[in-house]
Motif scaffolding. Structure first.
Motif, PDB file in Angstrom:
ATOM      1  N   ILE A   4       5.721  -5.164 -44.068  1.00 49.41           N
ATOM      2  CA  ILE A   4       6.357  -4.341 -43.046  1.00 49.41           C
ATOM      3  C   ILE A   4       7.406  -5.182 -42.336  1.00 49.41           C
ATOM      4  O   ILE A   4       7.119  -6.292 -41.866  1.00 49.41           O
ATOM      5  N   LEU A   5       8.605  -4.654 -42.254  1.00 46.32           N
ATOM      6  CA  LEU A   5       9.711  -5.354 -41.616  1.00 46.32           C
ATOM      7  C   LEU A   5      10.122  -4.604 -40.350  1.00 46.32           C
ATOM      8  O   LEU A   5      10.617  -3.474 -40.420  1.00 46.32           O
ATOM      9  N   GLU A   6       9.880  -5.229 -39.206  1.00 37.64           N
ATOM     10  CA  GLU A   6      10.275  -4.654 -37.918  1.00 37.64           C
ATOM     11  C   GLU A   6      11.552  -5.334 -37.442  1.00 37.64           C
ATOM     12  O   GLU A   6      11.626  -6.552 -37.407  1.00 37.64           O
ATOM     13  N   ILE A   7      12.530  -4.525 -37.063  1.00 38.35           N
ATOM     14  CA  ILE A   7      13.808  -5.063 -36.585  1.00 38.35           C
ATOM     15  C   ILE A   7      13.989  -4.712 -35.109  1.00 38.35           C
ATOM     16  O   ILE A   7      13.852  -3.551 -34.715  1.00 38.35           O
ATOM     17  N   ALA A   8      14.288  -5.727 -34.320  1.00 38.24           N
ATOM     18  CA  ALA A   8      14.567  -5.531 -32.897  1.00 38.24           C
ATOM     19  C   ALA A   8      16.040  -5.199 -32.723  1.00 38.24           C
ATOM     20  O   ALA A   8      16.909  -5.894 -33.267  1.00 38.24           O
ATOM     21  N   SER A 179      10.767 -14.290 -34.067  1.00 38.18           N
ATOM     22  CA  SER A 179      11.663 -15.302 -33.496  1.00 38.18           C
ATOM     23  C   SER A 179      12.076 -16.303 -34.572  1.00 38.18           C
ATOM     24  O   SER A 179      11.244 -17.051 -35.099  1.00 38.18           O
ATOM     25  N   GLY A 180      13.341 -16.256 -34.903  1.00 44.94           N
ATOM     26  CA  GLY A 180      13.867 -17.167 -35.909  1.00 44.94           C
ATOM     27  C   GLY A 180      13.523 -16.790 -37.340  1.00 44.94           C
ATOM     28  O   GLY A 180      13.692 -17.599 -38.254  1.00 44.94           O
ATOM     29  N   SER A 201      15.470 -10.050 -35.380  1.00 48.30           N
ATOM     30  CA  SER A 201      16.575  -9.340 -34.718  1.00 48.30           C
ATOM     31  C   SER A 201      17.853  -9.375 -35.545  1.00 48.30           C
ATOM     32  O   SER A 201      18.765  -8.585 -35.296  1.00 48.30           O
ATOM     33  N   VAL A 202      17.934 -10.271 -36.529  1.00 44.65           N
ATOM     34  CA  VAL A 202      19.127 -10.416 -37.385  1.00 44.65           C
ATOM     35  C   VAL A 202      20.422 -10.030 -36.650  1.00 44.65           C
ATOM     36  O   VAL A 202      21.219  -9.227 -37.142  1.00 44.65           O
ATOM     37  N   VAL A 229      23.586  -5.022 -35.452  1.00 47.57           N
ATOM     38  CA  VAL A 229      22.794  -5.361 -36.634  1.00 47.57           C
ATOM     39  C   VAL A 229      23.575  -4.907 -37.866  1.00 47.57           C
ATOM     40  O   VAL A 229      24.041  -3.764 -37.925  1.00 47.57           O
ATOM     41  N   ASP A 230      23.726  -5.809 -38.825  1.00 46.36           N
ATOM     42  CA  ASP A 230      24.395  -5.485 -40.081  1.00 46.36           C
ATOM     43  C   ASP A 230      23.331  -5.045 -41.082  1.00 46.36           C
ATOM     44  O   ASP A 230      22.366  -5.775 -41.340  1.00 46.36           O
ATOM     45  N   SER A 231      23.484  -3.867 -41.642  1.00 46.66           N
ATOM     46  CA  SER A 231      22.495  -3.348 -42.583  1.00 46.66           C
ATOM     47  C   SER A 231      22.307  -4.270 -43.787  1.00 46.66           C
ATOM     48  O   SER A 231      21.208  -4.377 -44.341  1.00 46.66           O
TER      49      SER A 231
END
Length: 246
Positions: A4-8, A179-180, A201-202, A229-231
């Motif tokens: 699972i990838l969560e993006i802030a 983080s990181g 957060s990329v 955020v860049d897709s």
């Protein structure tokens, strides 16, 4: 393995881009540069209306520490209720006592108010006195996951503690490194810790589309840059995971 990838994200457009890139869940907030604070009800509602993946707004009334006044805690409860009524899948929050232990009472109040939403205890965990006793307190308070950098500034610096927490949790709560977390280290982080959920957060910067730039502000580059955020960055992050692809 089903990762699972969560993006802030800071805003609606960044959320849309993250989802396009393959995010599984969105942590929605404002002021990411300050660790994230609660965004507007309008942004939350718009994202909830337009997107089909889980949206988890951060519930944090201000930057700084995680020791809140009664008035601030009242604001937090009102924001949690709004998110529940808006149909959000979860919320992200966290509370400490002055001595560095988890505020179990307040955390329990929030998990009760939030139900059936999931509750993620955020990186207030990284400021606690003892991570193992804190994890037990967070579990007892009813949270579903802990977002942590293993009490380091960046999660890849704390792989051993993350692994130990996952082993100690024994499936009772999800330990999610954050983080990181980048495409260069996410595979190593997954393989060394056993984590299956990751938070990133990329962040990148995009230039304003304004055609007119007032001369007074022409030399102030930051005035015309926006965190986004860049897709493609999200896609690259997912593809770097073991077993690449969805």
């Amino acid at each position: 393995m089903n990762y699972i990838l969560e993006i802030a994200v800071n805003d609606y457009l960044s959320a849309a881009s993250a989802i396009k890139g393959g995010a599984d869940r969105i942590e929605l907030c404002s002021a990411l540069s300050e660790g994230g604070v609660t965004t507007s009800h309008g942004v939350i509602k718009k994202c909830q209306e337009d997107f089909t993946i889980p949206i988890s707004p951060i519930i944090r009334p201000r930057a700084g520490d995680f020791l809140y006044s009664e008035e601030e805690f009242d604001i937090i409860q009102k924001d949690v209720l709004f998110c529940r009524q808006a149909g959000c899948a979860g919320i992200v929050t966290g509370f400490l006592l002055p001595d560095g232990n988890i505020d179990i009472e307040r955390t329990s109040i929030i998990t009760t108010i939030a139900y059936p939403m999931e509750v993620t205890f955020h990186r207030a965990f990284d400021r606690c006195r003892n991570p193992f006793s804190a994890m037990e307190d967070i579990i007892s308070a009813g949270c579903n996951r802990i977002l942590t950098s293993a009490q380091k500034t960046k999660a890849p610096e704390g792989t051993e503690l993350i692994k130990q927490l996952i082993e100690a949790a024994k499936g009772r709560i999800i330990i999610m490194p954050g983080s990181g977390v980048r495409k260069e280290n996410i595979r190593d982080l997954a393989e060394k810790t056993g984590a299956t959920e990751f938070h990133s957060s990329v962040k990148s910067l995009s230039k304003s589309k304004m055609e007119f730039i007032h001369p007074t502000f022409a030399e102030m580059e930051g005035e015309y840059l926006q965190a986004t955020v860049d897709s493609n960055d999200v896609k690259a992050l997912r593809e770097a995971l073991p077993g690449a692809g969805r």
